[in-house]
Design a protein around this motif. Sequence first.
Motif, short mmCIF file in Angstrom:
data_model
loop_
_atom_site.label_atom_id
_atom_site.label_comp_id
_atom_site.label_asym_id
_atom_site.label_seq_id
_atom_site.Cartn_x
_atom_site.Cartn_y
_atom_site.Cartn_z
N ASP A 152 0.80 -1.23 0.00
CA ASP A 152 0.00 0.00 0.00
C ASP A 152 0.84 1.28 0.00
O ASP A 152 0.30 2.38 0.17
N ASP A 158 3.85 -5.16 4.65
CA ASP A 158 2.61 -5.92 4.74
C ASP A 158 2.92 -7.38 4.46
O ASP A 158 4.07 -7.74 4.16
N ALA A 170 -4.42 -13.77 -0.26
CA ALA A 170 -4.88 -12.68 0.61
C ALA A 170 -3.69 -11.88 1.13
O ALA A 170 -2.57 -12.37 1.15
N TRP A 171 -3.99 -10.62 1.56
CA TRP A 171 -2.93 -9.83 2.17
C TRP A 171 -3.43 -9.17 3.44
O TRP A 171 -4.64 -9.09 3.70
N TYR A 172 -2.47 -8.70 4.24
CA TYR A 172 -2.74 -8.18 5.58
C TYR A 172 -1.94 -6.89 5.75
O TYR A 172 -0.72 -6.89 5.60
N LYS A 173 -2.62 -5.82 6.06
CA LYS A 173 -1.99 -4.51 6.18
C LYS A 173 -1.28 -4.38 7.52
O LYS A 173 -1.84 -4.71 8.57
N GLN A 184 -7.90 -9.82 7.26
CA GLN A 184 -7.57 -10.41 5.97
C GLN A 184 -8.28 -9.68 4.83
O GLN A 184 -9.49 -9.41 4.91
N ILE A 185 -7.53 -9.36 3.78
CA ILE A 185 -8.08 -8.75 2.57
C ILE A 185 -7.92 -9.77 1.45
O ILE A 185 -6.80 -10.06 1.02
N THR A 231 -5.14 -2.53 -3.96
CA THR A 231 -6.34 -2.96 -4.66
C THR A 231 -5.89 -3.74 -5.90
O THR A 231 -5.21 -3.18 -6.77
#
Length: 460
Positions: A152, A158, A170-173, A184-185, A231
């Motif tokens: 980001d 991240d 998935a990713w995690y900020k 989780q995103i 995104t």
Amino acid sequence: MKNFYLFIILFISVILSVNAQFGPQQIISNADGLKTDVYAADIDGDSDMDVLSSSQQQISWYENINGNGDFGEQLLIAQNPEELGGSVSASDIDGDGDMDVLSTFIDGSPGQTGESRVVWNENLDGLGNFGPQRIITLNAYRPTYAGAADFDGDGDMDVLSISRGDDKVAWYKNLDGLGNFGPQIIISLSLDFPLNAVISDIDNDGDMDIVSHSNHDHKIGWFRNLDGNGTFSNLLVISTNLDTPNRVSAADLDGDGDMDILSTSTGDNKIAWYENIDSDGNFGPQQIITTSLEYPRSIYASDIDNDGDLDLISASGTAIFSLTNSNGLGDFELPQLISDEVISPTAVITSDIDQDGDADILSSSQVDSKIAWYENLTILSVDEIQLSKITLTPNPVTATLNIESNFRVNKIQVYGLLGRLVLQENNPTNQIDVSNLANGLLFVHIKTNEGVFTKKIIKE
């Protein structure tokens, strides 16, 4: 006779300039079973490469004691009973300037619904003393990969996870730059049984994209970071012309400044690459590198022959091979055997383990429970003025070889014509006894505080 030796010297010099030469396997660890991953990083802040490993129930590290590739005992970082360690890597998760450890654990009973986790351990003092596991997520079923990157654009690390049990990318900020992660995103659920990923700037726009694969429905593709804020696009398919892909990688194989893609696939024994034709992530057709390695499970790009372009190392079911980039444009030579002393290798990577300026190889293997390394013996180009500061006399030599050096000498290794180590002095004086060595051409590697120097001698 001297003309014959001169011919041999010239011949070997040509050979060494074409293909990298590696020494015998040096085992770092062969205990604890089911080695699944290996990684190199400076864990203790002493400027040499230590080694991380993932194995059954454990994440561990091994200290490079002297910077020359002599390793200490296993140092445990994390242990989860009934869970199998997956991937392991190092990154500065909390922004304090040292290497923390990122890893995955999966339930050790296939078909069961036990706990799976993506975790990190803080390097508390920069010396390799680690804190307890800090959970990033429990919501990734059977994760096989975790990697760190700034998705980001806020300057901290991240985390990305790939989990085969729920087909999730998935990713995690990193919320505060200190290793406290958000929810989780989900990037994708469209890949069927993904095992691996690589994080790289595929479209040259300055942010991190993701490349992955679908093991069960036979495709590889990438996800574009659309806005630099994490995104991501839907899957952009690179190829479906492969059977059971299990590893992807990104590297500039043709020297044009953008990231091309590599893949291995075990159903058709392919190692292949795909040219990034416009630096924007539009890829050309599959270019097969080899189908001669049975069950290739890993691929890694590195300049192992010191000629300025990227070569490859890969592992089949029972061996490790190199593939030389013959012209810097992605045309590769036939596989060359590095070692057949592995059973079911899971990962191969490179790092300068002995601080001599070239890329050595690290491997992990499951069935024989090994973490091992292989010294790169390729002769580096050395400035003649520097080289002249070390002299070996007499040459030819029969018994005692005298060493005169303007540098501090840390180690001396003597190799035969075929790259076999025949003599090693870890605390050398200014003389070494070569009387018991076979006659002929020998290569003397002199490791100093200014780098490594290689001299040729003739033993008579």
